[in-house]
Design an enzyme around this catalytic site. Sequence first.
Site, mmCIF file in Angstrom:
data_model
loop_
_atom_site.group_PDB
_atom_site.id
_atom_site.type_symbol
_atom_site.label_atom_id
_atom_site.label_comp_id
_atom_site.label_asym_id
_atom_site.label_seq_id
_atom_site.Cartn_x
_atom_site.Cartn_y
_atom_site.Cartn_z
ATOM 1 C CG ASN A 17 -4.612 11.353 -5.659
ATOM 2 O OD1 ASN A 17 -3.992 11.739 -6.622
ATOM 3 N ND2 ASN A 17 -5.578 10.468 -5.744
ATOM 4 C CG ASP A 77 -1.973 1.077 1.176
ATOM 5 O OD1 ASP A 77 -3.017 0.825 0.550
ATOM 6 O OD2 ASP A 77 -1.765 2.167 1.754
ATOM 7 C CD GLU A 99 -4.552 4.092 -1.495
ATOM 8 O OE1 GLU A 99 -4.836 4.348 -0.328
ATOM 9 O OE2 GLU A 99 -5.374 4.244 -2.419
#
Length: 196
Positions: free
Chosen positions: A55, A47, A90
């Site tokens: 983001n 992850d 992700e």
Amino acid sequence: MRDQLHDQSVRDPLTGLFNRRHMLETLRKSINRSQQTGAPLSLIAVDVDHFKKFNHTHGHDAGDMVLRAVGAALEQGCDRDEVACRIGGEEFMLILPDNTSDDAITRAEQLRQAVEAVSVRYGEKSLPRITISVGVSHYPAHGTMPQDLMRAADDALYAAKDKGRNQVQVAGSGVDAQQISQLKKPVKAVSGKSTA
């Protein structure tokens, strides 16, 4: 045309890695093979750390570049029949047939270091350093069904996040990979560049 459609049905369009559907099918086959032959099998869950914040701060285009760069580093870290997949957002998983527990822990740490060494440029600037949290599970010690191995790897990944991120944890051990094995081998940097 049929091959192209098949490829689209098993590949993630952003990273080019295999998708969750293909990962589940491959994991089932790998477990069956291990049951029949006794070959070792490991699963690595990955992850991207603080991805949502990344983001939000740098924008979705920059986030996509990060996912592509992480995907490329994971794919480059695969050998032979190993499979790197993006299972959503992700989150990534790697299936490592013929990898013992120790081999998988070593590989997980090497992948963590490889991603940490990635440099991604977005426009005129370099984006902040990318790190990943990693969880490792092994067949049959942590499960004999796909969902059990995935859950064990995921639980180990969340343990890595709880312990500060940017590290490898092994399912059910409560011990991080660096305590199990001191693996500070340098790895080659992978560069993701764009002029977006």
